[in-house]
Design a protein around this motif. Structure first.
Motif, PDB file in Angstrom:
ATOM      1  N   LYS A 311     -13.599   3.242  78.011  1.00  0.00           N
ATOM      2  CA  LYS A 311     -12.346   3.953  78.235  1.00  0.00           C
ATOM      3  C   LYS A 311     -11.270   3.420  77.297  1.00  0.00           C
ATOM      4  O   LYS A 311     -11.132   2.217  77.115  1.00  0.00           O
ATOM      5  CB  LYS A 311     -11.922   3.807  79.696  1.00  0.00           C
ATOM      6  CG  LYS A 311     -12.838   4.568  80.646  1.00  0.00           C
ATOM      7  CD  LYS A 311     -12.447   4.403  82.101  1.00  0.00           C
ATOM      8  CE  LYS A 311     -13.375   5.211  82.996  1.00  0.00           C
ATOM      9  NZ  LYS A 311     -13.046   5.055  84.428  1.00  0.00           N
ATOM     10  N   GLY A 312     -10.547   4.362  76.711  1.00  0.00           N
ATOM     11  CA  GLY A 312      -9.558   3.988  75.707  1.00  0.00           C
ATOM     12  C   GLY A 312     -10.119   4.004  74.290  1.00  0.00           C
ATOM     13  O   GLY A 312      -9.392   3.725  73.339  1.00  0.00           O
ATOM     14  N   PHE A 313     -11.415   4.327  74.148  1.00  0.00           N
ATOM     15  CA  PHE A 313     -12.065   4.370  72.838  1.00  0.00           C
ATOM     16  C   PHE A 313     -12.676   5.742  72.615  1.00  0.00           C
ATOM     17  O   PHE A 313     -13.004   6.467  73.569  1.00  0.00           O
ATOM     18  CB  PHE A 313     -13.156   3.296  72.729  1.00  0.00           C
ATOM     19  CG  PHE A 313     -12.637   1.882  72.743  1.00  0.00           C
ATOM     20  CD1 PHE A 313     -12.551   1.150  71.569  1.00  0.00           C
ATOM     21  CD2 PHE A 313     -12.232   1.275  73.931  1.00  0.00           C
ATOM     22  CE1 PHE A 313     -12.077  -0.156  71.577  1.00  0.00           C
ATOM     23  CE2 PHE A 313     -11.759  -0.031  73.951  1.00  0.00           C
ATOM     24  CZ  PHE A 313     -11.673  -0.741  72.763  1.00  0.00           C
ATOM     25  N   ASN A 337      -0.550  -2.634  71.498  1.00  0.00           N
ATOM     26  CA  ASN A 337       0.873  -2.739  71.155  1.00  0.00           C
ATOM     27  C   ASN A 337       1.330  -4.165  70.865  1.00  0.00           C
ATOM     28  O   ASN A 337       2.529  -4.423  70.803  1.00  0.00           O
ATOM     29  CB  ASN A 337       1.718  -2.187  72.309  1.00  0.00           C
ATOM     30  CG  ASN A 337       1.481  -0.708  72.511  1.00  0.00           C
ATOM     31  OD1 ASN A 337       1.293   0.028  71.550  1.00  0.00           O
ATOM     32  ND2 ASN A 337       1.460  -0.267  73.764  1.00  0.00           N
ATOM     33  N   CYS A 338       0.396  -5.080  70.759  1.00  0.00           N
ATOM     34  CA  CYS A 338       0.743  -6.480  70.557  1.00  0.00           C
ATOM     35  C   CYS A 338       1.737  -6.632  69.399  1.00  0.00           C
ATOM     36  O   CYS A 338       1.557  -5.990  68.347  1.00  0.00           O
ATOM     37  CB  CYS A 338      -0.528  -7.271  70.261  1.00  0.00           C
ATOM     38  SG  CYS A 338      -0.342  -9.050  70.324  1.00  0.00           S
ATOM     39  N   PHE A 344      -4.961  -4.568  81.125  1.00  0.00           N
ATOM     40  CA  PHE A 344      -6.410  -4.741  81.074  1.00  0.00           C
ATOM     41  C   PHE A 344      -7.094  -3.752  82.001  1.00  0.00           C
ATOM     42  O   PHE A 344      -6.650  -3.527  83.123  1.00  0.00           O
ATOM     43  CB  PHE A 344      -6.802  -6.168  81.469  1.00  0.00           C
ATOM     44  CG  PHE A 344      -6.372  -7.192  80.462  1.00  0.00           C
ATOM     45  CD1 PHE A 344      -5.135  -7.821  80.582  1.00  0.00           C
ATOM     46  CD2 PHE A 344      -7.182  -7.504  79.393  1.00  0.00           C
ATOM     47  CE1 PHE A 344      -4.722  -8.754  79.648  1.00  0.00           C
ATOM     48  CE2 PHE A 344      -6.788  -8.441  78.462  1.00  0.00           C
ATOM     49  CZ  PHE A 344      -5.553  -9.070  78.577  1.00  0.00           C
ATOM     50  N   LEU A 345      -8.183  -3.180  81.513  1.00  0.00           N
ATOM     51  CA  LEU A 345      -9.037  -2.294  82.294  1.00  0.00           C
ATOM     52  C   LEU A 345     -10.192  -3.109  82.855  1.00  0.00           C
ATOM     53  O   LEU A 345     -10.864  -3.834  82.123  1.00  0.00           O
ATOM     54  CB  LEU A 345      -9.572  -1.172  81.400  1.00  0.00           C
ATOM     55  CG  LEU A 345     -10.491  -0.150  82.076  1.00  0.00           C
ATOM     56  CD1 LEU A 345      -9.695   0.719  83.041  1.00  0.00           C
ATOM     57  CD2 LEU A 345     -11.182   0.716  81.026  1.00  0.00           C
ATOM     58  N   LEU A 420      -6.089  -2.963  76.737  1.00  0.00           N
ATOM     59  CA  LEU A 420      -5.668  -1.642  76.299  1.00  0.00           C
ATOM     60  C   LEU A 420      -4.143  -1.568  76.291  1.00  0.00           C
ATOM     61  O   LEU A 420      -3.472  -2.292  77.034  1.00  0.00           O
ATOM     62  CB  LEU A 420      -6.208  -0.558  77.234  1.00  0.00           C
ATOM     63  CG  LEU A 420      -7.718  -0.294  77.230  1.00  0.00           C
ATOM     64  CD1 LEU A 420      -8.071   0.732  78.283  1.00  0.00           C
ATOM     65  CD2 LEU A 420      -8.194   0.160  75.861  1.00  0.00           C
ATOM     66  N   PRO A 421      -3.566  -0.669  75.483  1.00  0.00           N
ATOM     67  CA  PRO A 421      -2.115  -0.471  75.544  1.00  0.00           C
ATOM     68  C   PRO A 421      -1.716   0.176  76.864  1.00  0.00           C
ATOM     69  O   PRO A 421      -2.499   0.910  77.472  1.00  0.00           O
ATOM     70  CB  PRO A 421      -1.834   0.448  74.348  1.00  0.00           C
ATOM     71  CG  PRO A 421      -3.132   1.092  74.028  1.00  0.00           C
ATOM     72  CD  PRO A 421      -4.195   0.127  74.419  1.00  0.00           C
ATOM     73  N   ILE A 422      -0.492  -0.087  77.310  1.00  0.00           N
ATOM     74  CA  ILE A 422      -0.004   0.447  78.578  1.00  0.00           C
ATOM     75  C   ILE A 422      -0.135   1.955  78.629  1.00  0.00           C
ATOM     76  O   ILE A 422      -0.482   2.533  79.664  1.00  0.00           O
ATOM     77  CB  ILE A 422       1.458   0.013  78.809  1.00  0.00           C
ATOM     78  CG1 ILE A 422       1.543  -1.498  79.052  1.00  0.00           C
ATOM     79  CG2 ILE A 422       2.077   0.763  79.979  1.00  0.00           C
ATOM     80  CD1 ILE A 422       0.932  -1.956  80.339  1.00  0.00           C
TER      81      ILE A 422
END
Length: 435
Positions: A311-313, A337-338, A344-345, A420-422
């Protein structure tokens, strides 16, 4: 002073006089074993002698289950066969166990550094060929043992892994073919970099399979059938790290864990009634193949399409992915966004990613692990290193996440926290940890 030639001639005259007694499990200095003779363990389980594999005419010294001579479990001279039936196994002048050919050249030697004054070779009931001084015949003090030099087979009680005190690694190496026991193209070994895990390696193309890391209780990819048939032992000490097993089913007279010439791991048992070998386990799940779904993919064998992006990819190459070519893997939909806030998922019941780029601290809590991951913009995931007592220790991953498999069974796998980003985490709120 005797010349080497004279010494060898006198030596073989002695050997011809003092042959091997029938059905013995030991022989001593001054005795020899010729082709056609053998050692048999005291309980009649194992036999050591000369054999020719498959259709080969070459001769080798090997050990096999006596109930099944074709099931060879150890080979001495696997890299240097005899070409005739005139080989002789005997003791050298320094106590080494030595295999001579017809011209008295050394074909194979146990090659240990300690000199034995009155050596004895014994084939134990475990299938272990041991060398020791005659006075220690009833002890476990061995100068050399075949269990320290496995071929393609692990027997009950045999260790696979590392003795770090002496720098000894015990691993399985496949035969080259069914007719050729010389070292083949596959190795099954314990990787102790970071957390221990077993890996099947092809010498031509790298990793083919891994068990997953030791989580304090088990290797996640070790199936339930092996737990049912055997008592699995893993020792993870400072000086020694090894895996062994013992058979627990009384109806089986024999069992082996083997790496065949095609690079397939197999566990066989033999019944006391029929003496037939039964294949109890071999990895056949496509998700067991290393990195089936590529970078940042997850493999689920219960689904029609076994590979999905985390997820997120998203697929790195959608065209290839749609053609079921998953090797290209997946890439982030949105970059993290670092140094801004990320989250975290939570992904439960998985074989955690391979330890390629990682950091390990075995004393941290999970909360400290999370905080450590957030300090480094390259950290992509974290997890406990040990699942005992609710979990402890910390693993951080950097870069791509490779070889993740999801399990359906309870009590298998670990929980992985993927960064993951927010903006991405809002889509999976019930599985996320927001920071």
């Amino acid at each position: 002073m005797e010349t080497p030639t004279l010494f060898i001639c006198l030596y073989f005259i002695c050997l011809s006089v003092f042959g091997l007694s029938t059905a013995a499990d030991t022989f001593s200095s001054g005795q020899s074993m010729k082709d056609g003779e053998s050692l048999v363990s005291s309980d009649q389980s194992f036999e050591l002698g000369f054999f020719s594999p498959g259709n080969s005419k070459n001769r080798y010294i090997g050990i096999w289950y006596k109930i099944s001579p074709g099931r060879v479990v150890w080979v001495a001279n696997r890299e240097n066969p005899l070409t005739d039936s005139h080989g002789v196994l005997a003791f050298g002048h320094d106590g080494d166990l030595v295999l001579f050919n017809q011209s008295n050249s050394v074909i194979w030697s146990s090659n240990f550094s300690r000199v034995l004054k009155n050596p004895v070779a014994q084939l134990l009931d475990t299938g272990n060929l041991v060398l020791r001084e005659n006075y220690s015949l009833n002890s476990d003090e061995y100068s050399w043992q075949s269990f320290d030099h496995p071929s393609d087979t692990q027997l009950p009680g045999m260790k696979l892994g590392w003795d770090l005190k002496i720098g000894l690694e015990r691993h399985l190496t496949s035969w080259k073919s069914m007719d050729d026991p010389s070292p083949g193209d596959y190795i099954y070994r314990l990787n102790i970099q970071g957390l221990p895990q077993f890996e099947l390696i092809s010498l031509g193309s790298g990793k083919k399979y891994r068990t997953g890391t030791w989580d304090g209780i088990q290797f996640s990819a070790v199936p339930m059938v092996l737990h049912a048939l055997t008592k699995l032992v893993f020792f993870n000490g400072d000086d020694e790290k090894f895996f062994s097993y013992e058979a627990i089913k009384s109806e089986y007279s024999a069992s082996i864990f083997t790496l065949n010439h095609s690079g397939i791991i197999q566990f066989y048992t033999a019944s006391k009634r029929s003496n037939a070998w039964n294949l109890a386990y071999s990895p056949n799940d496509p998700c067991d193949s290393y990195s089936t779904c590529g970078a940042n993919g997850i493999c689920r064998s219960s689904r029609a399409s076994i590979c999905n992006c985390l997820k997120g990819f998203v697929p790195k190459s959608p065209e290839e992915w749609n053609l079921l070519n998953w090797s290209g893997g997946c890439t982030r939909r949105i970059p993290i966004n670092c140094p801004k806030e990320d989250g975290f998922l939570k992904l439960a019941k998985v074989k955690i990613p391979d330890l390629l780029e990682f950091w390990l601290n075995e004393s941290m809590s999970l909360e400290e692990c999370q905080a450590e991951c957030l300090k480094n913009c390259s950290c992509t995931a974290y997890a406990n290193s040990d699942v005992n007592g609710g979990g402890s220790g910390c693993i951080l991953w950097f870069g791509n996440l490779i070889d993740i498999k999801e399990y359906e069974e309870d009590n298998y796998g670990q929980t992985l926290h993927i960064r993951l980003p927010i903006s991405e985490l809002g889509n999976f709120a019930n599985q996320c940890l927001f920071l």
